[in-house]
Design a protein around this motif. Structure first.
Motif, PDB file in Angstrom:
ATOM      1  N   SER A  38     -10.132   0.731   9.993  1.00 16.11           N
ATOM      2  CA  SER A  38     -10.050   1.447   8.723  1.00 16.11           C
ATOM      3  C   SER A  38     -10.652   0.650   7.571  1.00 16.11           C
ATOM      4  O   SER A  38     -10.448   0.990   6.410  1.00 16.11           O
ATOM      5  CB  SER A  38      -8.605   1.840   8.418  1.00 16.11           C
ATOM      6  OG  SER A  38      -7.713   0.782   8.652  1.00 16.11           O
ATOM      7  N   TYR A  55      -4.353  -3.357   3.771  1.00 16.41           N
ATOM      8  CA  TYR A  55      -5.287  -2.673   2.869  1.00 16.41           C
ATOM      9  C   TYR A  55      -5.452  -3.369   1.518  1.00 16.41           C
ATOM     10  O   TYR A  55      -6.252  -2.933   0.694  1.00 16.41           O
ATOM     11  CB  TYR A  55      -4.874  -1.218   2.623  1.00 16.41           C
ATOM     12  CG  TYR A  55      -4.850  -0.355   3.840  1.00 16.41           C
ATOM     13  CD1 TYR A  55      -6.019   0.091   4.427  1.00 16.41           C
ATOM     14  CD2 TYR A  55      -3.642   0.030   4.414  1.00 16.41           C
ATOM     15  CE1 TYR A  55      -5.990   0.897   5.558  1.00 16.41           C
ATOM     16  CE2 TYR A  55      -3.601   0.833   5.546  1.00 16.41           C
ATOM     17  CZ  TYR A  55      -4.786   1.267   6.119  1.00 16.41           C
ATOM     18  OH  TYR A  55      -4.756   2.060   7.234  1.00 16.41           O
ATOM     19  N   ASP A  74      -5.393  -1.536  -3.543  1.00 19.29           N
ATOM     20  CA  ASP A  74      -5.792  -1.467  -2.144  1.00 19.29           C
ATOM     21  C   ASP A  74      -7.041  -0.610  -2.042  1.00 19.29           C
ATOM     22  O   ASP A  74      -7.571  -0.122  -3.054  1.00 19.29           O
ATOM     23  CB  ASP A  74      -4.651  -0.931  -1.259  1.00 19.29           C
ATOM     24  CG  ASP A  74      -4.278   0.520  -1.555  1.00 19.29           C
ATOM     25  OD1 ASP A  74      -5.027   1.201  -2.290  1.00 19.29           O
ATOM     26  OD2 ASP A  74      -3.249   0.979  -1.051  1.00 19.29           O
ATOM     27  N   ILE A  75      -7.550  -0.432  -0.818  1.00 18.83           N
ATOM     28  CA  ILE A  75      -8.820   0.277  -0.645  1.00 18.83           C
ATOM     29  C   ILE A  75      -8.632   1.775  -0.416  1.00 18.83           C
ATOM     30  O   ILE A  75      -9.613   2.495  -0.228  1.00 18.83           O
ATOM     31  CB  ILE A  75      -9.629  -0.311   0.533  1.00 18.83           C
ATOM     32  CG1 ILE A  75      -8.874  -0.124   1.861  1.00 18.83           C
ATOM     33  CG2 ILE A  75      -9.957  -1.781   0.271  1.00 18.83           C
ATOM     34  CD1 ILE A  75      -9.708  -0.443   3.090  1.00 18.83           C
ATOM     35  N   ILE A  76      -7.397   2.256  -0.428  1.00 15.66           N
ATOM     36  CA  ILE A  76      -7.130   3.643  -0.054  1.00 15.66           C
ATOM     37  C   ILE A  76      -7.386   4.589  -1.222  1.00 15.66           C
ATOM     38  O   ILE A  76      -6.972   4.326  -2.351  1.00 15.66           O
ATOM     39  CB  ILE A  76      -5.684   3.794   0.456  1.00 15.66           C
ATOM     40  CG1 ILE A  76      -5.487   2.961   1.724  1.00 15.66           C
ATOM     41  CG2 ILE A  76      -5.354   5.256   0.719  1.00 15.66           C
ATOM     42  CD1 ILE A  76      -4.073   2.943   2.234  1.00 15.66           C
ATOM     43  N   GLN A  77      -8.032   5.701  -0.915  1.00 13.88           N
ATOM     44  CA  GLN A  77      -8.263   6.763  -1.887  1.00 13.88           C
ATOM     45  C   GLN A  77      -7.650   8.054  -1.364  1.00 13.88           C
ATOM     46  O   GLN A  77      -7.992   8.511  -0.277  1.00 13.88           O
ATOM     47  CB  GLN A  77      -9.763   6.983  -2.123  1.00 13.88           C
ATOM     48  CG  GLN A  77     -10.068   8.083  -3.114  1.00 13.88           C
ATOM     49  CD  GLN A  77      -9.502   7.776  -4.492  1.00 13.88           C
ATOM     50  OE1 GLN A  77      -9.726   6.698  -5.036  1.00 13.88           O
ATOM     51  NE2 GLN A  77      -8.739   8.696  -5.053  1.00 13.88           N
ATOM     52  N   SER A 111       0.825  -1.197   0.000  1.00 12.97           N
ATOM     53  CA  SER A 111       0.000   0.000   0.000  1.00 12.97           C
ATOM     54  C   SER A 111       0.864   1.253   0.000  1.00 12.97           C
ATOM     55  O   SER A 111       2.062   1.209   0.293  1.00 12.97           O
ATOM     56  CB  SER A 111      -0.917  -0.009   1.217  1.00 12.97           C
ATOM     57  OG  SER A 111      -1.860   1.037   1.130  1.00 12.97           O
ATOM     58  N   TRP A 124      -6.231  10.739   3.103  1.00 13.04           N
ATOM     59  CA  TRP A 124      -6.223   9.325   2.732  1.00 13.04           C
ATOM     60  C   TRP A 124      -7.480   8.698   3.334  1.00 13.04           C
ATOM     61  O   TRP A 124      -7.599   8.545   4.551  1.00 13.04           O
ATOM     62  CB  TRP A 124      -4.962   8.651   3.249  1.00 13.04           C
ATOM     63  CG  TRP A 124      -3.774   8.924   2.380  1.00 13.04           C
ATOM     64  CD1 TRP A 124      -3.312   8.148   1.363  1.00 13.04           C
ATOM     65  CD2 TRP A 124      -2.896  10.052   2.440  1.00 13.04           C
ATOM     66  NE1 TRP A 124      -2.208   8.728   0.783  1.00 13.04           N
ATOM     67  CE2 TRP A 124      -1.929   9.902   1.424  1.00 13.04           C
ATOM     68  CE3 TRP A 124      -2.845  11.193   3.248  1.00 13.04           C
ATOM     69  CZ2 TRP A 124      -0.919  10.822   1.190  1.00 13.04           C
ATOM     70  CZ3 TRP A 124      -1.839  12.125   3.028  1.00 13.04           C
ATOM     71  CH2 TRP A 124      -0.890  11.942   2.007  1.00 13.04           C
ATOM     72  N   LYS A 134      -8.571  -4.036   9.332  1.00 15.39           N
ATOM     73  CA  LYS A 134      -8.626  -3.585   7.943  1.00 15.39           C
ATOM     74  C   LYS A 134      -9.402  -4.655   7.166  1.00 15.39           C
ATOM     75  O   LYS A 134     -10.273  -5.323   7.732  1.00 15.39           O
ATOM     76  CB  LYS A 134      -7.218  -3.349   7.416  1.00 15.39           C
ATOM     77  CG  LYS A 134      -6.455  -2.254   8.189  1.00 15.39           C
ATOM     78  CD  LYS A 134      -5.078  -2.022   7.636  1.00 15.39           C
ATOM     79  CE  LYS A 134      -4.354  -0.889   8.334  1.00 15.39           C
ATOM     80  NZ  LYS A 134      -3.997  -1.155   9.737  1.00 15.39           N
ATOM     81  N   ALA A 149     -14.433   4.062  -2.591  1.00 14.88           N
ATOM     82  CA  ALA A 149     -13.231   4.765  -3.053  1.00 14.88           C
ATOM     83  C   ALA A 149     -13.382   5.231  -4.498  1.00 14.88           C
ATOM     84  O   ALA A 149     -13.027   6.369  -4.840  1.00 14.88           O
ATOM     85  CB  ALA A 149     -12.017   3.850  -2.916  1.00 14.88           C
ATOM     86  N   GLN A 199     -10.337   5.589   3.525  1.00 13.77           N
ATOM     87  CA  GLN A 199     -10.451   4.152   3.324  1.00 13.77           C
ATOM     88  C   GLN A 199     -11.719   3.641   3.990  1.00 13.77           C
ATOM     89  O   GLN A 199     -12.268   4.270   4.882  1.00 13.77           O
ATOM     90  CB  GLN A 199      -9.237   3.411   3.882  1.00 13.77           C
ATOM     91  CG  GLN A 199      -8.899   3.662   5.339  1.00 13.77           C
ATOM     92  CD  GLN A 199      -7.994   4.857   5.546  1.00 13.77           C
ATOM     93  OE1 GLN A 199      -7.030   5.036   4.814  1.00 13.77           O
ATOM     94  NE2 GLN A 199      -8.302   5.671   6.523  1.00 13.77           N
TER      95      GLN A 199
END
Length: 422
Positions: free
Chosen positions: A377, A210, A321-324, A174, A393, A233, A297, A395
């Protein structure tokens, strides 16, 4: 459209347009969700999960059948030889630390091929902090190969940087608090092949936080020797109250178990105190919940790109991954975004987030996290260090409808604060 929330019609129109634009990519996520949920169903059936595996144990936990079967479910679902899933891993960083200390020995050298690791792991390695108990203090050496200027792996550099002296090649999947792209399973597979060619006996370890169930395969299914992640997560499905997992080669998992408990007892002890039911349930729901977070996301990327902000990934880019990440450009715009996410939380929606110091970070952090599990998260959350480029960031989102609303409320908060030009 929204009976219970006061949202500007212009924000609602932008949200409708964003969802329409993102529709093909949301559909693709649904297909991956379905595949991974079927894989998880098969893992549960093949492991023979039964109600008896939810029974609590105390004391030493000898013969805890549920604990052992949960390990088997994780191994099957993640495409690994073996796995170690425990509620008493207190965080992702703790889980990674157990894995690192489990397989590295004094005199060994680990090489990070994805640049500087995530903030909280730097003290574990001995890059920052007072060094008390770090890998460095135990005589374990650290080297680093930086990413290319565009944030992608330096595959050519790996051909010379990786040598037989390296006991471990370390990969952070990530992005952490950076804007570089997260790594796909295919990119990780390419790194694994280079590492095994250059240093056949090395351990390729992946920080998979993530990334679980974002794609149809995991790093351990394409040759990674070891990987680890946190149950608050993706893999906990929004239900596991705490915990982590390590998955990979059977001999390495045994070494990690010896580090977690004691040499000689390893995974044979450790009572579960009634946590098994929630861990099994969260594990089962994880592929679907991860898909819902991904949809949140993608929608957020489409919405804020439509408002003129830089986002990464873009709504139409592949995801690992799930992060935006959303670049808000100004400190107060960032704070307004975070406060809007908090307003969309089911828990503590009335709280107003404020920047504050946080252990392991070099500047103030502002965080929105109104979750049923503190700090989770995979539930809708957003956080950011108060430093350039003032990016948030974001998620999580255990279901797309609530995650979508959270993103819309973040936009409304920014509009109210004068940071959206509509």
């Amino acid at each position: 459209m929204y009976e219970f929330f006061k949202i500007d019609d212009r924000v609602l129109k932008a949200a409708e347009e964003a969802e329409q634009k993102a529709a093909p990519y949301l559909a693709k996520i649904s297909e991956t969700q379905r595949y991974n949920q079927e894989k998880m169903q098969a893992a549960f059936m093949q492991a023979g999960v039964s109600e008896s595996h939810f029974v609590a144990t105390t004391g030493y936990g000898y013969g805890d059948r549920g604990r052992d079967v949960l390990d088997e479910v994780y191994a099957r679902a993640l495409g690994a030889e073996d796995a170690l899933c425990r509620y008493n891993f207190v965080s992702g960083t703790h889980t990674l630390t157990v894995a690192l200390f489990g397989v590295l020995r004094p005199g060994d050298t680990m090489l990070s091929v994805t640049g500087m690791p995530y903030d909280t792991l730097r003290g574990v390695i001995g890059i920052t902090g007072d060094g008390n108990g770090s890998l460095k203090e135990f005589g374990i050496n650290y080297e680093q190969l930086d990413l290319l200027p565009d944030g992608t792996p330096d595959y050519d550099g790996m051909e010379t940087a990786i040598t037989p002296k390296h006991r471990m090649v370390y990969i952070q999947r990530s992005r952490g608090y950076s804007l570089r792209p997260s790594l796909t399973v295919e990119e990780i597979e390419r790194i694994v092949k280079i590492a095994k060619r250059r240093a056949p006996d090395c351990i390729v370890m992946v920080d998979n936080c993530y990334g679980e169930y974002v794609q149809k395969m995991e790093p351990t299914a394409v040759g990674a020797d070891l990987m680890a992640g946190s149950l608050i997560k993706n893999p906990g499905g929004g239900i596991a109250p705490t915990g982590g997992y390590i998955a990979g080669r059977r001999d390495l998992i045994e070494s990690c178990a010896y580090r977690l408990t004691t040499p000689g007892t390893g995974r044979e002890i450790g009572c579960t105190l009634g946590n098994n039911r929630e861990l099994f349930m969260g594990t089962f729901h994880a592929p679907n919940v991860t898909g819902e977070a991904l949809k949140t996301a993608v929608f957020t990327a489409a919405l804020f790109e439509g408002f003129g902000f830089d986002v990464t990934p873009r709504y139409d880019e592949p995801r690992a991954d799930i992060i935006q990440a959303v670049q808000l450009r100004e400190r107060e715009a960032l704070c307004a975004f975070i406060r809007g996410i908090q307003q969309g939380a089911p828990v503590d929606s009335f709280v107003v987030p404020e920047p504050s110091p946080m252990p392991g970070y070099d500047c103030d952090v502002i965080m929105a996290s109104g979750s049923f599990t503190f700090g989770s998260s995979i539930e809708l959350s957003a956080d950011a260090p108060l430093r350039e480029p003032f990016a948030a960031w974001m998620q999580g989102g255990v279901n797309f409808n609530s995650g979508r609303l959270g993103a819309i409320l973040a936009a409304q908060s920014m509009l109210n604060a004068g940071f959206l030009n509509l």
